[in-house]
Scaffold this active site. Structure first.
Site, mmCIF file in Angstrom:
data_model
loop_
_atom_site.group_PDB
_atom_site.id
_atom_site.type_symbol
_atom_site.label_atom_id
_atom_site.label_comp_id
_atom_site.label_asym_id
_atom_site.label_seq_id
_atom_site.Cartn_x
_atom_site.Cartn_y
_atom_site.Cartn_z
ATOM 1 N N SER A 1 0.854 -1.192 0.000
ATOM 2 C CA SER A 1 0.000 0.000 0.000
ATOM 3 C C SER A 1 0.882 1.231 0.000
ATOM 4 O O SER A 1 2.005 1.200 0.540
ATOM 5 C CB SER A 1 -0.891 0.020 1.260
ATOM 6 N N TYR B 1 -1.065 -0.225 10.420
ATOM 7 C CA TYR B 1 -1.252 -0.631 9.024
ATOM 8 C C TYR B 1 -0.147 -0.049 8.157
ATOM 9 O O TYR B 1 0.402 -0.755 7.292
ATOM 10 C CB TYR B 1 -2.621 -0.163 8.530
#
Length: 247
Positions: free
Chosen positions: A144, A157
């Site tokens: 990501s 995250y």
């Protein structure tokens, strides 16, 4: 992809499901792994039933439990006799405001790393022998842009996705030349992956993205497919597929 065997870990999710379809359309045989939960079992079965061609399978494994990955490897060997491509698409997240340090408690941090980093590594470690034996193995993990810009559903995250990028580089060195290791880093994707994010969030994000839309699962699956079919001299690289959002 004819006669190639592709394992999509987390293949019942949006990106995994579309990726499985794209590889199957090119003649690959697909194995989709999912956790032993009724909803995931049903979702995985639906995906496999929709795939063109035959010889596909749904198999149970939990990336947070390495023993289940070992059992999955044995089943892959029994059913297919080989593995050519591993797509690491399993993962989860929970939105936690970055400024709320207390809300990011130890249990959530541990779970984030167990599933989103350790689980990806464990899958690669488990299937490395089969991928090496193919002589032209490939690993594609889902990263990501949160791993580089520090903006994501939680600080944890962001950290695990940064870890995916580093792991990709490290494993590309040690698994070469038999196995290439790549990652694809989306920005915001139009899926239900992040709980609580709906149409309003997506619309707002689209206005601040240079290409004026957010990604679809098809966009990310296309990048994964390109890693296998068009980028044969690439390894150790994370490809950003975010419509320019990280600029």
């Amino acid at each position: 992809m004819k006669d190639k065997v592709v394992l999509v870990v987390g293949g019942a999710g949006s990106i995994g499901a579309v990726s499985a379809k794209r590889f199957a359309e090119l003649g690959a045989r697909i194995a989709i792994s999912h956790r032993d939960a009724p909803d995931e079992t049903a979702a995985a079965a639906t995906v496999v039933q929709s795939l063109p061609g035959d010889g596909h399978a749904t198999l149970i494994a939990d990336v947070a439990q390495t023993t289940t990955l070992t059992a999955l490897r044995a089943e892959i060997e029994r059913r297919f006799g080989r593995l050519d491509i591993l797509i690491n698409a399993a993962g989860f997240t929970k939105p936690v405001p970055h400024a709320d340090l207390d809300a990011l408690d130890d249990d959530l941090i541990d779970r984030m790393f167990a599933v989103n980093w350790r689980g990806q590594f464990a899958a690669i470690r488990t299937f490395a022998p089969l991928l090496k034996a193919s002589g032209d193995g490939l690993v594609v993990s889902i990263s990501s842009i949160a791993g580089t810009n520090g903006i994501g559903s939680s600080i944890a995250y962001c950290a695990v996705k940064a870890g995916i990028d580093v792991m990709t580089k490290s494993l590309a060195r040690v698994l070469a030349p038999e196995v290439r290791v790549l990652a694809v880093a989306p920005g915001v994707v139009d899926t239900g992956f992040v709980p609580g994010r709906g149409a309003d969030f997506n619309a707002k994000t689209a206005t601040t993205t240079p290409l004026k839309r957010i990604a679809t699962a098809e966009d990310i699956a296309s990048a994964i497919l390109a890693c296998a079919t068009q980028l044969g001299f690439a390894t150790g690289t994370t490809f950003v597929v975010d419509g320019g959002r990280s600029l």
